[in-house]
Scaffold this active site. Structure first.
Site, PDB file in Angstrom:
ATOM      1  N   ASP A 241       0.846  -1.201   0.000  1.00 41.16           N
ATOM      2  CA  ASP A 241       0.000   0.000   0.000  1.00 41.16           C
ATOM      3  C   ASP A 241       0.875   1.241   0.000  1.00 41.16           C
ATOM      4  O   ASP A 241       1.661   1.449   0.930  1.00 41.16           O
ATOM      5  CB  ASP A 241      -0.885  -0.026   1.265  1.00 41.16           C
ATOM      6  CG  ASP A 241      -1.870   1.138   1.337  1.00 41.16           C
ATOM      7  OD1 ASP A 241      -1.841   2.003   0.435  1.00 41.16           O
ATOM      8  OD2 ASP A 241      -2.664   1.170   2.292  1.00 41.16           O
ATOM      9  N   GLU A 267      -1.624  -1.002  -3.714  1.00 42.12           N
ATOM     10  CA  GLU A 267      -2.808  -0.199  -3.388  1.00 42.12           C
ATOM     11  C   GLU A 267      -2.472   1.285  -3.427  1.00 42.12           C
ATOM     12  O   GLU A 267      -1.400   1.691  -2.975  1.00 42.12           O
ATOM     13  CB  GLU A 267      -3.256  -0.618  -1.978  1.00 42.12           C
ATOM     14  CG  GLU A 267      -4.420   0.144  -1.428  1.00 42.12           C
ATOM     15  CD  GLU A 267      -4.887  -0.467  -0.101  1.00 42.12           C
ATOM     16  OE1 GLU A 267      -4.693  -1.677   0.128  1.00 42.12           O
ATOM     17  OE2 GLU A 267      -5.439   0.291   0.723  1.00 42.12           O
ATOM     18  N   ASP A 319     -15.257   2.060   0.546  1.00 41.56           N
ATOM     19  CA  ASP A 319     -15.183   2.590   1.910  1.00 41.56           C
ATOM     20  C   ASP A 319     -16.623   2.858   2.361  1.00 41.56           C
ATOM     21  O   ASP A 319     -17.411   3.437   1.616  1.00 41.56           O
ATOM     22  CB  ASP A 319     -14.350   3.874   1.907  1.00 41.56           C
ATOM     23  CG  ASP A 319     -14.168   4.427   3.303  1.00 41.56           C
ATOM     24  OD1 ASP A 319     -13.071   4.284   3.850  1.00 41.56           O
ATOM     25  OD2 ASP A 319     -15.125   4.999   3.860  1.00 41.56           O
ATOM     26  N   HIS A 346     -11.976  -1.442   2.112  1.00 44.93           N
ATOM     27  CA  HIS A 346     -11.091  -0.704   3.007  1.00 44.93           C
ATOM     28  C   HIS A 346     -11.712  -0.706   4.397  1.00 44.93           C
ATOM     29  O   HIS A 346     -12.918  -0.542   4.546  1.00 44.93           O
ATOM     30  CB  HIS A 346     -10.946   0.735   2.508  1.00 44.93           C
ATOM     31  CG  HIS A 346     -10.265   1.652   3.467  1.00 44.93           C
ATOM     32  ND1 HIS A 346     -10.903   2.736   4.037  1.00 44.93           N
ATOM     33  CD2 HIS A 346      -9.015   1.639   3.974  1.00 44.93           C
ATOM     34  CE1 HIS A 346     -10.053   3.356   4.838  1.00 44.93           C
ATOM     35  NE2 HIS A 346      -8.907   2.732   4.818  1.00 44.93           N
TER      36      HIS A 346
END
Lengths: 434, 434
Positions: A241, A267, A319, A346
């Site tokens: 990430d 990510e 999200d 997420h």
């Protein structure tokens, strides 16, 4: 229906050294009260990083007139219309539209509505969704600006196909849970010793999927990735990430140098707005066997639509508090299904694990019907503030049993952490003055 | 340097019936005061539609600590760093990044900084930019997330090429002004009689370029477009503006039916976030000779970059208060030059004409060096509140001569319209109570 907004702010923790340096994990927290005799409250939130929470609370108050004195039945009876009313408010639309502060505020309010609805029905949110008639589900979605990719007819067909084998998948979830991965072991700034210690503990707890933060210093990334890959062995899954740190060409270059550690995905390699940039990175990394993932800061369904159209990602990360709640997330789950792209939500922050588990469990039972390349993020932090905290068993999310969206905070936590009057803040502010 | 934020709100006017129904033209207005003996103030604003202005003001206050007690020389001496500081504030970045409320607030603050800088230099902003060394100009720009399309070296080359013939173009601007078009004649909701009357007056005033609002009822659009085309004749330029009303396929269908009226462009056919949607519409309308224009609600340079990469537009419309002020707009002007796409700024609202004229005059003198297919929007409304209002002669913007960014409002206007204490508001609020 009455609405009130309070700002919850948890204390910052030295364990959180992210791309967003010096965060102070917070939330704008919305409580909907009604005059019904059941005394139920709808609790919704959106996660924030500290300063700026007051801006989101201000936006919640600017939107509040849409929800005050409304009947829950009227809202959910025309949920698409209510969503449109919130997101297309003639004057507020200019300061969005459907993005940033106003959309985060919209999410907090709608999350509270969904929590209240699920509580009224006496079901956890995932079960409310799973049991809902496909046409009713569709009536919650605003298809505006996505009909070139997903029409209502397409969506109905997907949901009808999802009915096949639904009971078996629900039973499977109840016994096995939804697979999770951990981000708790390898934040930037951790010492190698701490990283080893956390990896060892996670392996003992049965974790098989790990995410490591990268993107600052290349040599440091290589050392840390080598260390974690050695710890977890060649078979377990590793994700990386970058938290938006790179330019497009830089992302390709850096990931070429990290490819030897076999990451499943990189990510947020660059700006969350850069659909074509993600497409270029994705194209370059395919030969290396590395996928591209993004979504936690993608602001609405129009961005997700394009990520799919442009083959920009191999993994979509929704999200629960940035998109316009369940209403908008349903449209993203359906588009992802149409394109065959796995959704890997997420989570972390404040309450994101609590909320998103409902969505991904519904996705498996009623939409995707697959666990291939699918998993949900987990961070072991701040769950103690929630009345119905997540439960993890054998590195999997156990489906919640309590009615609602698991978004209700403990009264005591809200009282203590409310900014600036809560006792936690009063002590901090007094200490600053001395 | 001290900053203060006030909310200015002009009264709503029945003349403004837009896609954004029932707007109440407003602004978040920022005044920077310093301890310098010159007593100069930097005045900046961002335009809003009424409710929600308080949310933007809240965001201005959340960002204010970045500008308070700073030295102007230090800010502009490392303007790229200062821009990055504002847009990448560790905690506030989460509620953007670089979009919506926080970016509008950033624009208001930075507009005030540029106003102050130009006043200190004793030049109108366009002249400050035209006279500035190319390397100094570049040092104001944050190239983050656009280097795959425009490197600093590319930008320097464009600016150096722009030095050739600069003096002649500046003289030309001073004598002839920058070509404008009018949006004042044909808003939705105007009666045919009013439309004819306004067209007649505009033609008498020398206007040759007209924009008509479309997108509600097709029959109504056809009748109004036929009427205005008949009024202005076949040679004058007609643009159409749909204010985001359509789905992608719908936009193509509707414009096919309006093609007979020979519009130069269709503006905002769909969601401002839909880069690939605009590309599809653009591709379909090329054979009809209709261009696609958008930008007034495109939230940052990353979106503009992709509109150019995807051949999604034939005209780019920058907004002086939605992008991160001159700093970010410079990067868009340079990318547009690289792709050979004309920039035709959005204006109107509160103060947008005052500000954007500086940018487009600079663009002509130092960047584009062309007037082909170029013009700047003009709406004749609310200029009376500005200390240095725009001047239009022969349907062209006359380059401002006063030092600054023309963004300073009259003290009296601010006092009267400040929400909720100004006398205009006190009267309105009292009337509501009775």
């Amino acid at each position: 229906m009455l609405g009130s907004a309070v700002q919850f702010s948890a204390q910052s923790s030295s364990a959180f050294l992210m791309r967003h340096t010096d965060p102070d994990y917070s939330a704008a927290y919305v409580v909907l009260e009604t005059d019904a005799e059941d005394g139920l409250q709808g609790c919704g939130l959106t996660f924030t990083l500290g300063r700026g929470t007051e801006v989101v609370v201000c936006a919640v108050n600017a939107l509040a007139h849409h929800v005050l004195h409304k009947d829950l039945g009227d809202i959910v009876g025309n949920f698409r219309g209510f969503y449109r009313e919130l997101t297309s408010d003639g004057q507020l639309r200019w300061i969005g539209p459907e993005k940033g502060v106003v959309h985060l505020a919209t999410a907090a309010i709608l999350n509270a509505v969904w929590d209240l609805w699920a509580k009224r029905e006496g079901k956890p949110l995932w079960k409310l969704l799973v049991d809902m008639d496909p046409r009713m589900l569709l009536s919650c979605i605003d298809f505006r600006y996505i009909t070139d990719v997903l029409t209502e007819e397409d969506a109905l067909e997907i949901l009808q196909n999802g009915q096949v084998g639904k009971k078996e998948r629900e039973d499977q979830m109840l016994t096995q849970g939804y697979p999770a991965y951990t981000t708790s072991c390898a934040w930037l700034g951790y010492s190698d010793d701490l990283l080893k210690q956390l990896c060892t503990a996670a392996l003992e707890d049965g974790w098989t999927r790990f995410k490591v933060k990268v993107g600052a210093d290349l040599e440091d990334d290589i050392r840390r990735c080598r260390l974690i890959r050695a710890m977890i062995g060649p078979e377990k899954i590793l994700m990386m990430d970058a938290n938006q740190r790179w330019e497009v060409p830089e992302a390709v270059e850096r990931m070429s140098q990290l490819a030897e550690f076999k990451p499943l995905w990189i990510e947020e390699p660059t700006s969350p707005d850069d659909i074509l940039g993600h497409a270029a990175i994705s194209k370059a990394l395919v030969p290396l066997g590395i996928g591209v993932a993004t979504g936690e800061q993608c602001h609405n369904r129009v961005i997700f639509k394009q990520l799919l159209q442009a083959n920009a990602v191999q993994f979509l990360q929704i999200d629960s508090c940035r998109l316009g709640s369940v209403n908008e997330i349903l449209s993203v789950l359906l588009m992802a299904k149409k394109f065959g792209i796995p959704v890997c939500p997420h989570a972390g922050g404040v309450g994101l694990c609590e909320l998103v588990q409902h969505l991904i469990i519904f996705d498996y039972i009623s939409v995707s019907a697959s666990l291939d390349n699918r998993m949900c993020e987990y961070v072991d932090h701040l769950h103690e503030h929630f009345k119905y905290p997540v439960q993890i068993k054998q590195a999997s999310y156990v489906p919640p049993k309590d009615a609602g969206y698991s978004s209700e905070m403990k009264e005591d936590s809200v009282r203590k952490h409310q900014y600036p009057d809560g006792e936690v803040w009063q002590k901090l502010l007094a200490a600053q003055e001395n």
